[in-house]
Design an enzyme around this catalytic site. Sequence first.
Site, PDB file in Angstrom:
ATOM      1  N   SER A 117      37.047  48.209  37.301  1.00 25.08           N
ATOM      2  CA  SER A 117      36.628  46.854  37.623  1.00 25.08           C
ATOM      3  C   SER A 117      35.500  46.367  36.724  1.00 25.08           C
ATOM      4  CB  SER A 117      36.181  46.785  39.089  1.00 25.08           C
ATOM      5  OG  SER A 117      35.226  47.787  39.367  1.00 25.08           O
ATOM      6  N   HIS A 138      43.530  45.659  36.729  1.00 24.31           N
ATOM      7  CA  HIS A 138      42.558  45.657  37.826  1.00 24.31           C
ATOM      8  C   HIS A 138      43.155  44.990  39.062  1.00 24.31           C
ATOM      9  CE1 HIS A 138      38.544  43.946  39.516  1.00 24.31           C
ATOM     10  NE2 HIS A 138      38.890  45.044  40.150  1.00 24.31           N
ATOM     11  N   GLU A 150      44.025  41.437  37.693  1.00 25.59           N
ATOM     12  CA  GLU A 150      43.297  41.029  36.489  1.00 25.59           C
ATOM     13  C   GLU A 150      43.733  41.952  35.356  1.00 25.59           C
ATOM     14  OE1 GLU A 150      38.691  39.822  35.498  1.00 25.59           O
ATOM     15  OE2 GLU A 150      39.040  41.640  36.661  1.00 25.59           O
ATOM     16  N   ASN A 188      34.563  40.278  38.379  1.00 26.48           N
ATOM     17  CA  ASN A 188      33.300  40.899  38.778  1.00 26.48           C
ATOM     18  C   ASN A 188      32.104  40.358  38.012  1.00 26.48           C
ATOM     19  OD1 ASN A 188      34.003  42.577  40.943  1.00 26.48           O
ATOM     20  ND2 ASN A 188      34.937  44.042  39.549  1.00 26.48           N
TER      21      ASN A 188
END
Length: 280
Positions: A117, A138, A150, A188
Amino acid sequence: MIKHVGVLGAGQMGNGIAHVCAQFGYNVVLFDIAAPQLDKALATIRQNLDHQTLKGATAEMVEETMGRIRPTQDMADLADCDICVEAVTEYQPLKFEIFKKLDAAVKEGAIIASNTSSIPITKIAAVTKRPDKVIGLHFMNPVPVMNLVEVIRGHATSDDTFATTAALVAKLEMEMAVSQDYPGFSVNRVLIPMINEAIFALDEGIAAVEDIDKGMELGTNRLMGPLTLADFIGLDTVLAISNVLYVGFKDPKYRPSPLLEQMVNAGYLGRKSGIGFYSY
């Protein structure tokens, strides 16, 4: 063309990835070094599939999905997989070690993906002899519920690797968000500083845990507040990603909250430990 999927790590993310891939017809080899973790993963997958029967899934689909998942403690069993998705702890040295072993274990031409991540894909790819076949994949937690993946291309990721991975995401009936290979990627990069700022606000006495969460849930129409979400993700993972952002960008705005560090040091990791910002 992908027919066989390998998943490394039978934890919360790994079992979710295995579940979804098997549900959509892929044969899955689920690897973990610990037999109890594999047993727990299979039980979790079955439980989640049984829950899906309440929403229209058939018992036959449940059994077919479970039948496509092969648990193993031997990495050599991943040799014939067309793509392997690593889903181990968010710890850079461990990722590097796993990718070196995977590179030697899987067949030539196989794609090696990381569910990281935050750790740059280019760095991970550099420890292998096939950087063109390494990509970030991800998934969001919980995987069977969340509809987003992702996808992150490393510096050397080939167009063919990207296209094959995009086709896999589409087959899983998920949406794809493509991000450049910078620390934290896109999701993130935005999410973790928000959680970290909520922890700073708590530590500075601006508001109580419940009020911070209530404010963000009702004020910004979120399903859960940032502190509830931190507990769900795991405070150790939140701290790890915060440190990747802080070191990667060398910008003080990403500095992890001292309270976050203190809680992790105390073993207050959220849901996984039974206590975090809330008790479980």
